[in-house]
Design a protein around this motif. Sequence first.
Motif, PDB file in Angstrom:
ATOM      1  N   SER A   8       0.821  -1.214   0.000  1.00 55.60           N
ATOM      2  CA  SER A   8       0.000   0.000   0.000  1.00 55.60           C
ATOM      3  C   SER A   8       0.852   1.261   0.000  1.00 55.60           C
ATOM      4  O   SER A   8       0.616   2.186  -0.791  1.00 55.60           O
ATOM      5  N   LEU A   9       1.848   1.305   0.882  1.00 58.47           N
ATOM      6  CA  LEU A   9       2.675   2.504   0.993  1.00 58.47           C
ATOM      7  C   LEU A   9       3.603   2.668  -0.197  1.00 58.47           C
ATOM      8  O   LEU A   9       3.772   3.782  -0.713  1.00 58.47           O
ATOM      9  N   SER A  10       4.211   1.574  -0.649  1.00 55.80           N
ATOM     10  CA  SER A  10       5.174   1.681  -1.756  1.00 55.80           C
ATOM     11  C   SER A  10       4.494   2.064  -3.064  1.00 55.80           C
ATOM     12  O   SER A  10       4.985   2.931  -3.802  1.00 55.80           O
ATOM     13  N   VAL A  11       3.349   1.450  -3.374  1.00 57.65           N
ATOM     14  CA  VAL A  11       2.627   1.799  -4.601  1.00 57.65           C
ATOM     15  C   VAL A  11       2.095   3.225  -4.509  1.00 57.65           C
ATOM     16  O   VAL A  11       2.125   3.970  -5.498  1.00 57.65           O
ATOM     17  N   GLY A  12       1.616   3.628  -3.325  1.00 55.28           N
ATOM     18  CA  GLY A  12       1.169   5.005  -3.150  1.00 55.28           C
ATOM     19  C   GLY A  12       2.281   5.999  -3.385  1.00 55.28           C
ATOM     20  O   GLY A  12       2.077   7.051  -4.015  1.00 55.28           O
ATOM     21  N   PHE A  13       3.475   5.677  -2.904  1.00 54.51           N
ATOM     22  CA  PHE A  13       4.621   6.570  -3.111  1.00 54.51           C
ATOM     23  C   PHE A  13       5.022   6.634  -4.585  1.00 54.51           C
ATOM     24  O   PHE A  13       5.258   7.720  -5.129  1.00 54.51           O
ATOM     25  N   VAL A  14       5.087   5.467  -5.238  1.00 53.96           N
ATOM     26  CA  VAL A  14       5.524   5.421  -6.639  1.00 53.96           C
ATOM     27  C   VAL A  14       4.539   6.156  -7.543  1.00 53.96           C
ATOM     28  O   VAL A  14       4.928   6.965  -8.394  1.00 53.96           O
ATOM     29  N   THR A  15       3.246   5.886  -7.388  1.00 56.70           N
ATOM     30  CA  THR A  15       2.260   6.535  -8.253  1.00 56.70           C
ATOM     31  C   THR A  15       2.113   8.017  -7.938  1.00 56.70           C
ATOM     32  O   THR A  15       1.758   8.813  -8.818  1.00 56.70           O
ATOM     33  N   SER A  16       2.379   8.401  -6.699  1.00 60.68           N
ATOM     34  CA  SER A  16       2.341   9.816  -6.356  1.00 60.68           C
ATOM     35  C   SER A  16       3.499  10.575  -7.007  1.00 60.68           C
ATOM     36  O   SER A  16       3.349  11.723  -7.418  1.00 60.68           O
ATOM     37  N   LYS A  17       4.641   9.895  -7.128  1.00 60.01           N
ATOM     38  CA  LYS A  17       5.829  10.546  -7.690  1.00 60.01           C
ATOM     39  C   LYS A  17       5.878  10.452  -9.210  1.00 60.01           C
ATOM     40  O   LYS A  17       6.241  11.422  -9.893  1.00 60.01           O
ATOM     41  N   TYR A  18       5.523   9.278  -9.762  1.00 60.84           N
ATOM     42  CA  TYR A  18       5.657   9.055 -11.209  1.00 60.84           C
ATOM     43  C   TYR A  18       4.318   9.022 -11.948  1.00 60.84           C
ATOM     44  O   TYR A  18       4.293   8.751 -13.151  1.00 60.84           O
ATOM     45  N   LYS A  19       3.217   9.276 -11.243  1.00 58.44           N
ATOM     46  CA  LYS A  19       1.877   9.345 -11.830  1.00 58.44           C
ATOM     47  C   LYS A  19       1.392   7.974 -12.304  1.00 58.44           C
ATOM     48  O   LYS A  19       2.110   6.984 -12.268  1.00 58.44           O
ATOM     49  N   ASP A  20       0.131   7.962 -12.768  1.00 51.14           N
ATOM     50  CA  ASP A  20      -0.521   6.710 -13.160  1.00 51.14           C
ATOM     51  C   ASP A  20      -0.319   6.400 -14.642  1.00 51.14           C
ATOM     52  O   ASP A  20      -1.269   6.118 -15.366  1.00 51.14           O
ATOM     53  N   TYR A  21       0.919   6.416 -15.073  1.00 51.78           N
ATOM     54  CA  TYR A  21       1.203   6.058 -16.464  1.00 51.78           C
ATOM     55  C   TYR A  21       1.223   4.542 -16.618  1.00 51.78           C
ATOM     56  O   TYR A  21       1.532   3.804 -15.674  1.00 51.78           O
ATOM     57  N   ALA A  22       0.943   4.083 -17.830  1.00 49.50           N
ATOM     58  CA  ALA A  22       0.853   2.648 -18.074  1.00 49.50           C
ATOM     59  C   ALA A  22       2.179   1.948 -17.810  1.00 49.50           C
ATOM     60  O   ALA A  22       2.219   0.858 -17.226  1.00 49.50           O
ATOM     61  N   TYR A  23       3.290   2.573 -18.228  1.00 49.37           N
ATOM     62  CA  TYR A  23       4.586   1.920 -18.053  1.00 49.37           C
ATOM     63  C   TYR A  23       4.973   1.837 -16.577  1.00 49.37           C
ATOM     64  O   TYR A  23       5.687   0.909 -16.164  1.00 49.37           O
ATOM     65  N   VAL A  24       4.507   2.795 -15.769  1.00 53.47           N
ATOM     66  CA  VAL A  24       4.774   2.741 -14.329  1.00 53.47           C
ATOM     67  C   VAL A  24       4.070   1.536 -13.710  1.00 53.47           C
ATOM     68  O   VAL A  24       4.661   0.766 -12.947  1.00 53.47           O
ATOM     69  N   TRP A  25       2.808   1.347 -14.059  1.00 54.93           N
ATOM     70  CA  TRP A  25       2.058   0.215 -13.526  1.00 54.93           C
ATOM     71  C   TRP A  25       2.560  -1.119 -14.068  1.00 54.93           C
ATOM     72  O   TRP A  25       2.454  -2.153 -13.397  1.00 54.93           O
ATOM     73  N   LYS A  26       3.113  -1.099 -15.273  1.00 52.89           N
ATOM     74  CA  LYS A  26       3.696  -2.334 -15.805  1.00 52.89           C
ATOM     75  C   LYS A  26       4.836  -2.811 -14.912  1.00 52.89           C
ATOM     76  O   LYS A  26       4.921  -3.992 -14.558  1.00 52.89           O
TER      77      LYS A  26
END
Length: 520
Positions: free
Chosen positions: A421-439
């Motif tokens: 929960s915390l790590s994904v929240g941090f990553v998406t907060s910093k790098y946004k909800d782009y497709a390659y980020v979620w990949k």
Amino acid sequence: MKLIFISLVLSIMKIRIRVVVGIMMFLGYFLIYIARYNLSVHILDMTRVTTSDIINMQNINTTTITRTSETRQGLTVGVLFMDDWKIGLLFSAYHVGYCVCFPIFHTVGDRLGPTWIVGIAGMISGISNCLTPAAARYKFWLLFGARVVVGFCAGAMSPSMVQLLRHWVPPTERHYFMWAYCGITAGTFSTFIICAALQYYARWPVGFYFTGGIQVLWAATWLIVVADYPQKHAFIPRDELIYLINTIGTTFTIKLTNSQAPWRLILKSVPFWALCVLNFGYAWLITSVCVHGPIYYTRVIRYSIYTASALTAMPFFLRLVLGTCILQVFYWYKHNEHIMRVKRLRKYFIVVSHVLPGLIICSLWAIPVVPGPVLITITVALTAAGMDLTLDLCYELSPTFFNSIYTVIKIIGNVPGIIVSLSVGFVTSKYKDYAYVWKHIWCFHALVLLLSGIFFLICGETTVQSWNNVRDRPLQSRPNQRPHYLSNIIEVDEDDNTIRTSSNRKSSSINKKQITPTQL
């Protein structure tokens, strides 16, 4: 009068009380997991902004957006502008409460009684769910606290229900009652369907009111129809009581069993840590899909909330069906002596539940493809081969200290809920909800599952360990003790590092009289 009526109905329908206890446990786990993951669906409506709001967000100020949202949704004031980091904090709150409470009530249940602990915790959890919309409207940290309370109550209920089953299920029927734990998977996939349907016809607060109200109703019913022991039950038939007393025997308390556990040997045991790692990776993937599945399908792949919820539920429905079939076939094979034995059969299950799903998603790192509903559904469905695997392997490693090591493994298995929960929240907060980020996020989740499976295949064991028959200190004699059906405990003395059987204690525990109707 109510108890007489219930007893009469059960007698007419010829339903055994232990079956009723199993059904109540199934519903208990079902509701625990609805309360666990309902926020994953409702958060989409709680933080939702219309398309026109998003387009005009740069042209109008925050006050205007807030007022627009207040007119449109009413109760979303204060949570509309929740960023990904705060959403991650909310998702982690439940697991924080669970990890803190689980080890406490694992032993307290012996003293207070598991029936009352489950009933009271269920009511408190239901009330907290009902208060969640008001907390969300008032302040973020109050909402965070409400989620911690829900997780804390779940941490009290889960081990208490496991303890209760020890007193109600004979060893010969243990595999028949594994369906009670299927409430976990049934509750998981039902969460997304029920919550999405409630949001479609109402709004997200109704979802919390519904979950809380059902929990309170279930808790009240639990206190009426369930008891700690068959001997304490108000309307158990006499023949069933005699049968359970003769087949189950005396069960040692969790506190007493934990005090005898050779923790130094257990913590040095590689197979024990291999099982911890196996469950850690398994929980990591399942938690990530449950928590972030609706958000991923909605924000990245652009499905509606309702389609996203259905797609998140689908793999868990398949997992429930496949897992139930696999469990029944496995236990039929295990108790059928006419079929050729396969050595280390459980490790073949791990290849299907951990290694193969991990390879499927990790392979996407090599090709320009984003994980979609088909791949994620196949991956989660394959984990059905590992459903209830940890519970069974704990018993195979150590029937004596099953509850002790299962507690540690469950605590470690809930840590991924906080980390993910915390790590994904941090990553998406910093790098946004782009497709390659979620990949990269999904591939990393699959990598954890893959590595945990490989580690167990190399270092894990599926046989009883040597420390199973070693105690940290001699067990105190207790009058009229009969061996626990899960532990197969044999009283031993330790002398010059050699374990020898005490014939006096052994004869007193094994050569016992059967209970007859005249003795009750």
